[in-house]
Design a protein around this motif. Sequence first.
Motif, short mmCIF file in Angstrom:
data_model
loop_
_atom_site.label_atom_id
_atom_site.label_comp_id
_atom_site.label_asym_id
_atom_site.label_seq_id
_atom_site.Cartn_x
_atom_site.Cartn_y
_atom_site.Cartn_z
N ASP A 78 110.84 -68.25 85.14
CA ASP A 78 111.50 -67.33 84.22
C ASP A 78 110.44 -66.70 83.33
O ASP A 78 109.86 -67.39 82.48
N TRP A 79 110.18 -65.41 83.53
CA TRP A 79 109.07 -64.79 82.84
C TRP A 79 109.18 -64.85 81.32
O TRP A 79 108.19 -65.18 80.64
N PRO A 80 110.31 -64.55 80.69
CA PRO A 80 110.37 -64.65 79.22
C PRO A 80 110.00 -66.05 78.71
O PRO A 80 109.31 -66.18 77.70
N THR A 81 110.45 -67.08 79.42
CA THR A 81 110.11 -68.45 79.01
C THR A 81 108.63 -68.71 79.19
O THR A 81 107.98 -69.32 78.33
N LEU A 82 108.06 -68.27 80.32
CA LEU A 82 106.64 -68.48 80.57
C LEU A 82 105.80 -67.71 79.56
O LEU A 82 104.78 -68.22 79.07
N LYS A 83 106.21 -66.50 79.23
CA LYS A 83 105.49 -65.70 78.23
C LYS A 83 105.46 -66.44 76.89
O LYS A 83 104.40 -66.53 76.24
N LEU A 84 106.59 -66.98 76.48
CA LEU A 84 106.65 -67.73 75.23
C LEU A 84 105.74 -68.96 75.29
O LEU A 84 105.04 -69.28 74.31
N GLU A 85 105.72 -69.62 76.44
CA GLU A 85 104.88 -70.81 76.58
C GLU A 85 103.39 -70.43 76.56
O GLU A 85 102.57 -71.20 76.02
N GLN A 86 103.05 -69.28 77.11
CA GLN A 86 101.67 -68.80 76.99
C GLN A 86 101.27 -68.66 75.53
O GLN A 86 100.17 -69.08 75.12
N ILE A 87 102.15 -68.09 74.74
CA ILE A 87 101.86 -67.89 73.31
C ILE A 87 101.74 -69.23 72.59
O ILE A 87 100.83 -69.43 71.77
N VAL A 88 102.62 -70.18 72.92
CA VAL A 88 102.59 -71.49 72.28
C VAL A 88 101.27 -72.22 72.60
O VAL A 88 100.65 -72.82 71.72
N GLN A 89 100.85 -72.15 73.85
CA GLN A 89 99.67 -72.92 74.27
C GLN A 89 98.35 -72.22 73.99
O GLN A 89 97.32 -72.89 73.81
N THR A 90 98.34 -70.88 74.00
CA THR A 90 97.07 -70.16 73.90
C THR A 90 96.99 -69.20 72.72
O THR A 90 95.94 -68.60 72.50
N ARG A 91 98.13 -68.96 72.03
CA ARG A 91 98.21 -67.99 70.93
C ARG A 91 98.15 -66.54 71.41
O ARG A 91 97.96 -65.63 70.61
N ASN A 92 98.31 -66.34 72.69
CA ASN A 92 98.29 -64.99 73.24
C ASN A 92 99.14 -64.99 74.50
O ASN A 92 99.59 -66.04 74.97
N TRP A 93 99.34 -63.80 75.09
CA TRP A 93 100.07 -63.73 76.35
C TRP A 93 99.51 -62.59 77.19
O TRP A 93 98.87 -61.67 76.68
N SER A 94 99.74 -62.68 78.49
CA SER A 94 99.36 -61.63 79.41
C SER A 94 100.42 -61.59 80.51
O SER A 94 100.98 -62.62 80.87
N PHE A 95 100.67 -60.40 81.05
CA PHE A 95 101.75 -60.24 82.02
C PHE A 95 101.36 -60.88 83.35
O PHE A 95 100.66 -60.28 84.17
N MET A 96 101.79 -62.13 83.53
CA MET A 96 101.50 -62.88 84.75
C MET A 96 102.71 -63.74 85.13
O MET A 96 102.69 -64.95 84.97
N PRO A 97 103.78 -63.10 85.61
CA PRO A 97 104.94 -63.90 86.06
C PRO A 97 104.54 -64.85 87.18
O PRO A 97 103.63 -64.56 87.97
N TRP A 98 105.24 -65.97 87.28
CA TRP A 98 104.93 -66.99 88.28
C TRP A 98 105.84 -66.82 89.48
O TRP A 98 107.07 -66.87 89.36
N ALA A 99 105.25 -66.60 90.66
CA ALA A 99 106.06 -66.40 91.87
C ALA A 99 105.53 -67.20 93.05
O ALA A 99 105.89 -66.92 94.18
N TYR A 100 104.68 -68.19 92.79
CA TYR A 100 104.16 -69.02 93.87
C TYR A 100 105.26 -69.95 94.39
O TYR A 100 106.13 -70.39 93.62
N PRO A 101 105.23 -70.31 95.67
CA PRO A 101 106.22 -71.23 96.22
C PRO A 101 106.13 -72.61 95.56
O PRO A 101 105.06 -73.00 95.05
N PRO A 102 107.23 -73.36 95.54
CA PRO A 102 107.26 -74.67 94.89
C PRO A 102 106.17 -75.66 95.32
O PRO A 102 105.68 -76.40 94.47
#
Length: 423
Positions: free
Chosen positions: A74-98
């Motif tokens: 879920d890109w919005p959730t991943l974006k928020l987690e990027q900010i929490v962990q790194t203090r920044n974000w970049s457009f990198m949605p996750w689409a790799y297979p499980p």
Amino acid sequence: MSAPDRQSSFGIFQALRIRQHLVVMAIAFAAFALQAWLFQHRLDAPVPPILTDFNDYHVVGRMVAAGRAIETYDWPTLKLEQIVQTRNWSFMPWAYPPPFTMLVGLLGLLPIWAAYLLFMAVTWLLFYAAMVRLAGRATIPALFVILPSLIINGKGGQAGFLSAAFIGWFLVFLRERSAKAGWPLGAMIFKPHLAAGIGLLALIERRWGAMVRAVVLIAASFAVATLVLGVEIWPAFQKGTSTASEYLWTGFYPLERMLTVFAALHRFGVPAVAAMVVHLTCAAALVLAVALAWWRKARTETVFALTVCVCLMTSPYTYDYDGVALGLAYAMVLPRFVARAGRYELPIAVLLSWIATSNYLWSGLRQYWYGVPIITHEMQLWTISPIALAALGALVIVVLRRPARPDAPWLRAYSWMAGRKPG
């Protein structure tokens, strides 16, 4: 040259051939160690870091390790987690297979410097070993021709070495007529859009044993991923890939960093549907070229080089760091090309390859030119990678149709780099 001089020269080339791989390894691991330190340093620095692909890998890995694998798609959730962990974000949605998501979870157990160093060291060694096994003395000259992709992949911490390694090992085992070719074919499930070429070759050569092994590996990896991450991971993955496809069609991904016909045409203003039609037409032509080369019993090296091109150019979603796999194709044809190329043709070929795979550099230069902190999709920057690759392909075809020349102008330089006695 006298006989003693020739023997002395031969000894120098033999020593170079023994040592040059160690030199390449030393340079590579020094670069990895520096980049590992930079990843950690930038996270700890007062100024938020500009995120690259491995930052995304590590963020996802830590989410998986915390039992939040489903949320990574879920890109919005991943974006928020990027900010929490790194203090920044970049457009990198996750689409790799499980299955790959599960493995990335292991990287999340380590600090980012150690995770990067482990990932790059393992994937580089797999790739380099495949190159040496497949191309022998052409390895280092071929790596020089794809130097921008090597640097970009190492700097960003992407999986270009890993995908190129699997393609390379498939070709190694296929050449040996071993059913073990199925294992790297199946392992390409982590980037299935880059497996079209090797899958096609396995099919037209009717390597049923290899294909059975590939299916077994894929099924086993799916089963383990389901067991570890839960059944719910698959609907999340399907939703994530659908969202990623929408982002690609609407131009949100950095098309200026892609090698494909679709990316180039779309950035030059061609509507997405029309650009995709042209892209698929070109991909079909490459597929036909592989089939015809095989049917006409062309040299194995030619068939393999075309197969690598199909792997990279069939999908519309191929980045500059994926260009690492081009080293496999170049290694297949470089010895014959050098023995036939004129004074200016080899430098032109290298320049075209560097232009085609330096998209990250061009983006950085344009970022500096525009005076902006980051490139956004609204800027509509273009890519000329497929134009450069098409010109390079045409040049290679023209040169390879000539007879070999014992006095070819670049033969001595190539022989020195390959660690062998010239002539």
